[in-house]
Design a protein around this motif. Sequence first.
Motif, short mmCIF file in Angstrom:
data_model
loop_
_atom_site.label_atom_id
_atom_site.label_comp_id
_atom_site.label_asym_id
_atom_site.label_seq_id
_atom_site.Cartn_x
_atom_site.Cartn_y
_atom_site.Cartn_z
N LEU A 162 43.97 12.05 -56.63
CA LEU A 162 44.81 12.94 -56.27
C LEU A 162 46.06 12.68 -57.13
O LEU A 162 46.36 11.56 -57.34
CB LEU A 162 45.11 12.82 -54.61
CG LEU A 162 46.39 13.67 -54.31
CD1 LEU A 162 45.89 13.64 -52.81
CD2 LEU A 162 47.70 13.35 -54.49
N VAL A 163 46.60 13.89 -57.82
CA VAL A 163 47.75 13.67 -58.82
C VAL A 163 48.91 14.48 -58.12
O VAL A 163 48.78 15.72 -57.91
CB VAL A 163 47.30 14.05 -60.31
CG1 VAL A 163 48.38 13.97 -61.26
CG2 VAL A 163 46.06 13.36 -60.71
N THR A 164 50.14 13.94 -58.18
CA THR A 164 51.15 14.73 -58.04
C THR A 164 52.08 14.67 -59.15
O THR A 164 51.89 13.72 -60.24
CB THR A 164 52.08 13.93 -56.92
OG1 THR A 164 52.67 12.87 -57.44
CG2 THR A 164 51.27 13.81 -55.75
N ASN A 165 52.76 15.70 -59.69
CA ASN A 165 53.93 15.77 -60.48
C ASN A 165 55.26 15.18 -60.25
O ASN A 165 55.31 14.59 -59.01
CB ASN A 165 53.86 17.48 -60.83
CG ASN A 165 54.61 18.14 -59.94
OD1 ASN A 165 55.15 17.47 -59.02
ND2 ASN A 165 54.67 19.57 -60.23
N ARG A 166 56.22 15.54 -61.11
CA ARG A 166 57.39 14.59 -61.11
C ARG A 166 58.23 14.93 -59.94
O ARG A 166 59.15 14.33 -59.19
CB ARG A 166 58.05 14.55 -62.23
CG ARG A 166 58.87 15.89 -62.54
CD ARG A 166 59.32 15.89 -63.78
NE ARG A 166 58.86 15.97 -64.91
CZ ARG A 166 59.08 15.94 -66.28
NH1 ARG A 166 60.15 15.61 -66.57
NH2 ARG A 166 58.06 16.15 -67.14
N ASP A 167 57.89 16.33 -59.42
CA ASP A 167 58.47 16.83 -58.26
C ASP A 167 57.84 16.59 -57.00
O ASP A 167 58.27 16.91 -55.88
CB ASP A 167 58.82 18.27 -58.21
CG ASP A 167 59.44 18.82 -59.69
OD1 ASP A 167 60.49 18.01 -59.91
OD2 ASP A 167 59.16 19.83 -60.21
N MET A 173 43.20 17.35 -57.21
CA MET A 173 42.67 16.94 -55.98
C MET A 173 41.08 16.94 -56.17
O MET A 173 40.57 17.95 -56.34
CB MET A 173 43.01 17.38 -54.57
CG MET A 173 43.04 16.26 -53.59
SD MET A 173 43.18 17.31 -51.98
CE MET A 173 44.83 17.71 -52.05
N ASN A 174 40.26 15.93 -56.18
CA ASN A 174 38.94 16.19 -56.47
C ASN A 174 38.09 16.21 -55.10
O ASN A 174 38.91 15.91 -54.07
CB ASN A 174 38.39 15.01 -57.63
CG ASN A 174 38.43 13.81 -56.75
OD1 ASN A 174 38.66 13.35 -55.78
ND2 ASN A 174 37.73 12.67 -57.84
N LYS A 175 36.93 16.31 -55.25
CA LYS A 175 36.22 16.61 -54.21
C LYS A 175 35.97 15.34 -53.29
O LYS A 175 36.38 15.69 -52.19
CB LYS A 175 34.68 16.93 -54.78
CG LYS A 175 33.87 17.32 -53.66
CD LYS A 175 32.48 17.70 -54.45
CE LYS A 175 31.41 18.19 -53.23
NZ LYS A 175 30.17 17.97 -53.62
N VAL A 250 48.94 9.05 -59.97
CA VAL A 250 47.95 9.51 -59.65
C VAL A 250 47.38 8.49 -58.52
O VAL A 250 47.59 7.20 -58.47
CB VAL A 250 46.93 9.15 -60.80
CG1 VAL A 250 47.08 7.88 -61.49
CG2 VAL A 250 45.48 9.38 -60.62
N VAL A 251 46.83 9.03 -57.44
CA VAL A 251 46.49 8.33 -56.45
C VAL A 251 44.94 7.97 -56.29
O VAL A 251 44.20 9.33 -56.40
CB VAL A 251 46.87 9.33 -55.10
CG1 VAL A 251 46.56 8.53 -53.82
CG2 VAL A 251 48.27 9.36 -54.91
N ILE A 252 44.30 6.90 -56.29
CA ILE A 252 42.99 6.74 -56.25
C ILE A 252 42.45 6.20 -54.91
O ILE A 252 43.05 5.43 -54.22
CB ILE A 252 42.61 5.65 -57.08
CG1 ILE A 252 43.30 5.94 -58.55
CG2 ILE A 252 40.98 5.36 -57.11
CD1 ILE A 252 42.65 6.79 -59.30
#
Length: 492
Positions: A162-167, A173-175, A250-252
Amino acid sequence: MNNVIQALVVDDEKHIRLAVSRVIGRMGCVVQEAEDGEKALNIIRQQDVQLVFLDLKMPGLDGLEVQKRIRELDESILVIIITGYATLETAIEAMKHGAYDFIPKPFSVDQLRVITKRALDWIEMSRERKRLAEEKHRTLFDLATEKSRIKTIVESLPNGVLVTNRDGLVVLMNKAARNYLGLEKILEMGQPLEHYVQNQELCAFIASQQNVLPQKGQPPDFDFQNAQGKYLLVKVRSIVGEAGEYLGVVVILVDVTAIKKLDQLKSEFVAKVSHELRSPLATIHEQMAFVIQDMLEHKPSDLDQEILSRAKDKTRGLLSLVEDLLDLSKLEAGLAYQDVQMVAVDDLLSKHCAFLLSQAKEKGQALELSVDSDLPPVHADPKALESVFSNLITNAIKYTPEGGKIRVRARSDGKKVLVEVQDTGFGIDPKDQKRIFERFYRVKDEKTRFITGTGLGLAIVKGILDDLGGEISMKSAPGQGSTFIVSLTAHH
Ligand code: ADP
């Protein structure tokens, strides 16, 4: 593409055609000639002409009409009008309709060269422009394919991403991440984390890692159990741009359920072992204390002797428990029974049955061995096989009342060597049959209450057979005895 420029000179006056052809031919063009408009258009239809010198005043099709039709055929063809002073007005008209240039008659070779040079440069430039445009298109196409390839790879990763931007808005978000977070369908991206993640603590953890640049040392991890009962380990890492600026995180999400379960099993095992050791030790301790008390008071009794002998029995039980535990742990570490060799099962069984016969006799039981002739050997550590058969035959003796009968039979179907240990004992209830191979599982009822054991024997048997690629099965019913069948691969 052919780089030579193909030119066409259209004029009804032959000497002009020749003069133009010669000059532009020397400038590197491949030149064709046509004396009227129809012929010119035919050539243009059939060949890839890029430059046309066109006389305006010709018999038949008029120059302006020819120019119009050339434009209709191919807009990119450069047309240079050849004109007399009388037709200057028309030349201007032709220019308005897209002619590239004009050259008034009579013209000098130099004039013609200058005009032609300009036209050739222009054609060269448009070719270059076209080439660059195609290249750009191709690069963009490659980039798009690369992008979709990376997207497909990220989508199919077994770990959640899961990826967030700077805001702090979720941009990818993958499967696996959707699955772990219990999101059934693909949601629109671009919302804050809370929109997708129910678990408040997880949101807070990810938020705490946002807007921080990577620091030295291991960043903190977080674990939680999701709605489907899976244990997930969460790692968050900052994404840093080329200039060192913070871009997002990035969240793993990693599924650690199996490791967690293993951990639980280990804790349960330790708890069971401690329990198995604790109760007999506590009893022995009390019994010792009792006898010591009597000795201190100088009134030893017959009871003391009995207590001591019971304590001795208990320590023997404890010793065999510890020995079984050591066997199990060696087996699991792959350190036990490494002396693999060809073993004649019949010899091994007859030696062993002779050894156990005295135990059976003590209970008034018959112990019979029958072995098929020509029994093939098996490939194994003989000590491992001894341990298997000794556990099974000892159990048969232990769980069969006095006067019963134990039969050991070995036969082969060519591929397998089958050893059956059959008794006329208590039998095993179907509900216990599945569990007796578990560590520490013992059937507790009226008949087995006074039979000592560790509950580890069959677990060891199963462990050894798993190691050897062998199998064990059983048939039993309460009150009707039990048959344990060991199957080993025959060696030829
Ligand atoms: P232990 O004999 O030390 O209790 P095992 O793992 O060898 O441990 O056996 C587990 C349980 O399975 C025993 O406690 C007993 O209840 C049952 N069992 C094993 N073998 C037999 C048998 N031949 N007949 C009846 N019950 C048996």
